[in-house]
Write an enzyme that holds these catalytic residues in place. Sequence first.
Site, PDB file in Angstrom:
ATOM      1  CB  CYS A 179      44.040   0.076   0.412  1.00 54.68           C
ATOM      2  SG  CYS A 179      43.360   1.656   0.961  1.00 54.68           S
TER       3      CYS A 179
ATOM      4  CG  HIS B  62      45.120  24.971  15.517  1.00 57.80           C
ATOM      5  ND1 HIS B  62      45.400  24.472  16.766  1.00 57.80           N
ATOM      6  CD2 HIS B  62      45.064  23.907  14.677  1.00 57.80           C
ATOM      7  CE1 HIS B  62      45.528  23.160  16.692  1.00 57.80           C
ATOM      8  NE2 HIS B  62      45.344  22.783  15.429  1.00 57.80           N
TER       9      HIS B  62
END
Length: 631
Positions: free
Chosen positions: A27, A553
């Site tokens: 978009c 992480h």
Amino acid sequence: MGKYTKLASAILQEVGGKENVNTVTHCITRLRFKLKDESKANEAALKDMDGVITVVKSGGQFQVVIGNQVSLVYADLCDIMGIDMSSNAGSEETEEKPKGIINKFIDIISACFAPILGPMVACGLFKGINAILVWILGAAYQSSGVYLVFNAIGDSIFYFMPIILGYSAAKKFNVNVVVGMLLGATMCYPSIQKTALSAGEALGTIGILGDYYTTFANIPMIAADYTTTVIPVVVVVAFAAWIQKLAKKVVPDLIQSYFVPFMVLLIALPVGLLIIGPIVQLFTNLLSNGFSALFNFSPLVTGIVMGFFWQVLIIFGLHWSAVPVAMINLQLMGYDTLMLVTHPAAFAQTAALIAMCVKLKNKKKKMMAVPAIISGLMGVTEPSIYGYTLPAKWPFIASMIGAAVGNGLMSMFGVKRYIMGAGGIPGMVNYISPDGDVSGVVMAAVCILIAMAIAFALTLIMWKDKEEAVQETTSSVQKGDDDMIAAPMKGNVIALNEVKDEVFSSGAMGDGVAIEPSEGSVYAPVNGTVSTLFPTYHAIGITSDQGIEVLIHVGMDTVSLQGKGFTPKIAQGDHVEKGQLLMDVDLDVLKQAGLSTITPIIITNTNDCASIEKVEATTVASGDPLMKVIK
């Protein structure tokens, strides 16, 4: 090789490769992937990638927010994947359909309307230019050939909307695109429109559906005007997709090329004109009337509610649901009040970012905000939302309040939007009436300025730059300083190149080590500021007081757990002390999900460091020395 080939390649790799992509479209600001398996996408790596603003999962889509250059990235992505830009990648028949009514609805709306939005805005600008010139030059210009041509360009996409939507809907529902256009073209055919049929005498009336002036095989055909409509053709094409699937099963291969389209047109169009069209038109009229009734009951309250929540809808991609309603309003009334919200929301968002720039101490972040401000003034706010105001919280809330007040005032003062034109500054022509009345522009401008002033002032008052205490923490680390990084978890030390994840093992995100934890408590490895706390809590970024950027992480592919098993003890923006508890992790939840618990500890600004010395120990307790960074 295109300008964005490298970025497109990196994105494709992190979404799981070409083989994991069912379809990809775009978009104004986002690449919209439909993935076979979303758990294969590395959301954290994508969010950390230069050129990517953020990642949003909504409406059954995995959306990678790029910004204004998304069409260029999409073009290079299509080249890499070897697909035609005018088509979707992958097969709709093997695609996993979005779950839930809302997700399915948003998926259909975005797929049908996203491809036409840009050209539709362009056509709207021609209508805006005509309105300006009528206001300046008067009736003489209105009778000129330039007005005639510009008006034809501006009206074309709206008058023949069923044909254009027939094309995009056919792509969505996997119908032959020419057949989709023929369905729309037939619905635009002059002699079947109510305006033409009503010249004759009505043969009867069927309840609330209306009058009929002719029949098809002795079945009454309710008269309706389908030019400029948006929903009927989409439903007819969806029905045609079902007919096409059945026809392919019964028609011999030898004659399928022309007999399948014949069967689709033979069945879908009569059913569309006799049943689907009248029922959908009734529904769309009720929808438009319902919104008008709500708006007329209290324009101020309706405007405030829309203004306050509009940017939240943008975040989740739900703003697409308002587009067909606005187009229906334009078709039935000649103006719209639903999409007024786009201007106060965009300008309030931009004003909040400008206020942040006034207080930001980090020069790099200030400079990076300039393109986002320019983009916001043009009506595209995703770079501002995801890059600045939303992570900072208070500026985003300030922009919501500003938008609520601005949109409420626009609604209360009766501002109308006459075209589906551009956003931002170019879109101010949306408020000029067809006869050249510019009073709507003046009133809209006043309300927008009020929205901007509120968002700007509230941001200045409520928001404090977390980096004031640690100025320029993201700049290059100064030579001569050093810092010891403590182990954030207890467990076995593993070399980074042994981690079974190429993003970490290759050092693409920076140098460091990994720990296979034996306990689930995560502690701060440095004194510093929590610069990133991912919404799924699987990763924490801390910028030390000396400017070292540390990423913890927890586990591999743990983003797929969506926060399950993670209990954070801090928030983004908090200043923490070395050894402070950051988070508790239930390692059993990770193991039961079949996920690795190995936790990389990465120095993400490795390039700013002279060297990183790692301890030789094979096991560590939380708080033990892990790495020494030499700047």
